[in-house]
Design an enzyme around this catalytic site. Structure first.
Site, PDB file in Angstrom:
ATOM      1  N   SER A 100       0.831  -1.207   0.000  1.00 37.70           N
ATOM      2  CA  SER A 100       0.000   0.000   0.000  1.00 37.70           C
ATOM      3  C   SER A 100       0.866   1.257   0.000  1.00 37.70           C
ATOM      4  CB  SER A 100      -0.895   0.010   1.233  1.00 37.70           C
ATOM      5  OG  SER A 100      -1.624  -1.194   1.306  1.00 37.70           O
TER       6      SER A 100
HETATM    7  C1  LIG Z   1      -3.532  -4.218  -0.116  1.00 38.89           C
HETATM    8  S1  LIG Z   1      -2.854  -5.763   0.226  1.00 38.89           S
HETATM    9  C2  LIG Z   1      -2.237  -5.534   1.871  1.00 38.89           C
HETATM   10  C3  LIG Z   1      -1.089  -4.599   2.018  1.00 38.89           C
HETATM   11  C4  LIG Z   1      -0.091  -4.997   3.066  1.00 38.89           C
HETATM   12  N1  LIG Z   1      -0.595  -5.191   4.376  1.00 38.89           N
HETATM   13  C5  LIG Z   1       1.153  -4.110   3.084  1.00 38.89           C
HETATM   14  O1  LIG Z   1       2.020  -4.386   3.877  1.00 38.89           O
HETATM   15  O2  LIG Z   1       1.283  -3.190   2.296  1.00 38.89           O
HETATM   16  C6  LIG Z   1      -4.276  -6.778   0.514  1.00 38.89           C
HETATM   17  C7  LIG Z   1      -3.934  -8.222   0.793  1.00 38.89           C
HETATM   18  O3  LIG Z   1      -5.072  -8.797   1.454  1.00 38.89           O
HETATM   19  C8  LIG Z   1      -5.136 -10.150   1.069  1.00 38.89           C
HETATM   20  N2  LIG Z   1      -6.463 -10.687   1.393  1.00 38.89           N
HETATM   21  C9  LIG Z   1      -7.612 -10.505   0.703  1.00 38.89           C
HETATM   22  N3  LIG Z   1      -8.635 -11.170   1.306  1.00 38.89           N
HETATM   23  C10 LIG Z   1      -8.102 -11.767   2.395  1.00 38.89           C
HETATM   24  C11 LIG Z   1      -8.641 -12.619   3.403  1.00 38.89           C
HETATM   25  N4  LIG Z   1      -9.921 -12.973   3.389  1.00 38.89           N
HETATM   26  N5  LIG Z   1      -7.816 -13.046   4.376  1.00 38.89           N
HETATM   27  C12 LIG Z   1      -6.484 -12.713   4.387  1.00 38.89           C
HETATM   28  N6  LIG Z   1      -5.926 -11.935   3.440  1.00 38.89           N
HETATM   29  C13 LIG Z   1      -6.720 -11.456   2.465  1.00 38.89           C
HETATM   30  C14 LIG Z   1      -4.819 -10.099  -0.414  1.00 38.89           C
HETATM   31  O4  LIG Z   1      -4.453 -11.376  -0.915  1.00 38.89           O
HETATM   32  C15 LIG Z   1      -3.701  -9.067  -0.432  1.00 38.89           C
HETATM   33  O5  LIG Z   1      -2.449  -9.692  -0.355  1.00 38.89           O
END
Ligand SMILES: C[S@@+](CC[C@H](N)C(=O)[O-])C[C@H]1O[C@@H](n2cnc3c(N)ncnc32)[C@H](O)[C@@H]1O
Length: 390
Positions: A100
């Site tokens: 992000s």
């Molecule tokens: C925007 S990214 C997160 C950014 C991250 N925390 C960082 O360090 O920048 C969103 C992540 O959420 C994960 N995700 C989506 N649905 C999810 C779920 N139900 N449980 C766990 N992770 C999930 C996606 O696979 C993706 O890798």
């Protein structure tokens, strides 16, 4: 797989800019310097190029300087497309994992108010950068991070271990939280929610804080919800702290809406009228609160802006529980034409919601709040007033 661990001048400059801009509180400056985002990024990544207005492929092997510049800039960086099904260098259709924007990461960390010794659950590990920042603050063995995508979780685990972070990555659907590690003092979701998981509230101690992006299917205009768990543990409540746009929790993504399944031949099938609401008023700013507000007042509806051509912009509204639709054709210098079809009059609902928002003084995100209980969730305006259920 190769990793960079380097705090270059660009990284330090970004840290100073985040503090000066008021998005990173000074107490995070040490963690920002000790845990550089570049250490968590893959060799091939797709940063958002502000000048080009799109994601661009950047390889560290081919162009290390450009790679480092993007790593040290305040832009989101896609690290996976199409749930990992898209291979190759060019961007895929849908971004499904990313690092992000640093300014968003630190705004949310400020909201979370993590202290040394806190037990923290993160949902949405992605690169692992945020998990490492959390572990830097909370201390050894205090952070669990869940990632739904197995390959993404595996990579983050490896990178965190090599970096020397104690954050633990769990592969699984974080919608249900991770009861094995509860109770938590803090829970942070780094994917957009369309329904707030009650399990997160149950797994957070009374007085604990839960922070996550929340919004409706109407648009991508989410707000960062900052909820405090009540003393009796039976609810969590709090205001939104500002706008944000996030990829959604996997199970809450909206399946593609197929226009042809709504509009068979032409808009002429619909009931025709006009509106005095202008394009600028209705669409507003990209991160403006009116889209968020209208979305809350018009449930189960998707709003799609089509391209503007020769001074005319069609905006489509699609009902998500039936095949109702509306099309409003905004035209420069003229009243907009409206066509509506089906059991719902979607434009009438949207216009009433917009006028409600105006009548209440065009409230920003900070005047809205969310209360979550085992029964469901409610969005409110200005404390106790104007409750409605979603
Ligand atoms: C925007 S990214 C997160 C950014 C991250 N925390 C960082 O360090 O920048 C969103 C992540 O959420 C994960 N995700 C989506 N649905 C999810 C779920 N139900 N449980 C766990 N992770 C999930 C996606 O696979 C993706 O890798």
């Amino acid at each position: 797989m190769t990793y960079v661990r380097q705090v270059g001048p660009g990284c330090a400059a970004l840290g100073r800019a985040l503090v000066a801009g008021g998005v990173m509180s000074g107490d995070w400056a040490g963690a920002f310097a000790d845990v550089p985002r570049s250490a968590f990024l893959p060799d091939l990544m797709w940063p958002w190029d502000m000048a080009a207005g799109c994601s661009v492929p950047v390889s560290r092997t081919d162009d290390p300087q450009r790679w480092q510049e993007f790593a040290d800039s305040d832009c989101p960086i896609v690290t996976q497309w199409d749930d990992g099904n898209h291979l190759g260098t060019e961007p895929g259709a849908v971004s499904t994992s990313s690092a992000s924007m640093p300014s968003v990461v630190f705004r949310m960390l400020r909201d979370l108010d993590v202290r040394a010794g806190d037990r923290v659950l993160e949902v949405g590990t992605a690169t692992g950068w945020n998990a490492a920042l959390l572990a830097h603050r909370a201390g050894a063995g205090r952070v669990i991070s869940m990632e739904v995508d197995e390959a993404v979780a595996g990579r983050a685990r490896t990178v965190l271990e090599r970096f020397g972070s104690s954050a633990r990555v769990v592969h699984g659907d974080g919608f249900g939280g991770y009861p094995e590690g509860a109770p938590y003092d803090r829970i942070i979701g780094t994917c957009g929610l369309r329904r707030f998981p009650w399990g997160w509230v149950e797994q957070c101690r009374p007085g604990g804080i839960v922070v996550a992006p929340w919004g409706t299917h109407f648009s991508n205009a989410d707000g960062v919800a900052r909820l405090v768990v009540a003393d009796d543990g039976l609810s969590a409540s709090g205001r939104f702290t500002g706008p944000v746009e996030f990829m959604k929790l996997r199970a809450q993504r909206l399946p593609p809406v197929v226009h042809g399944e709504y509009v068979r031949e032409s808009v002429k099938e619909g009931w025709e009228s006009s509106t005095g609401v202008t394009e600028a008023e209705f669409l507003g700013e990209r991160f403006g609160a009116q889209r968020f507000a209208v979305g809350v007042r018009v449930p189960d509806c998707l709003c799609v802006e089509a391209e503007k051509r020769e001074g005319a912009r069609p905006v489509w509204l699609y009902g998500l529980r039936d095949r109702s639709w509306a099309c409003v054709l905004f035209r420069d210098g003229d009243d907009a034409r409206v066509w509506q079809y089906g059991a719902r009059r979607l434009w009438d609902e949207a216009e009433a919601a917009y006028r409600w928002w105006v009548a209440h003084g065009r409230p920003g995100y900070e005047r809205f709040g969310l209360t979550v209980t085992a029964e469901g969730e409610r969005v409110w305006l200005d404390g106790a007033g104007d409750f409605w259920k979603v």
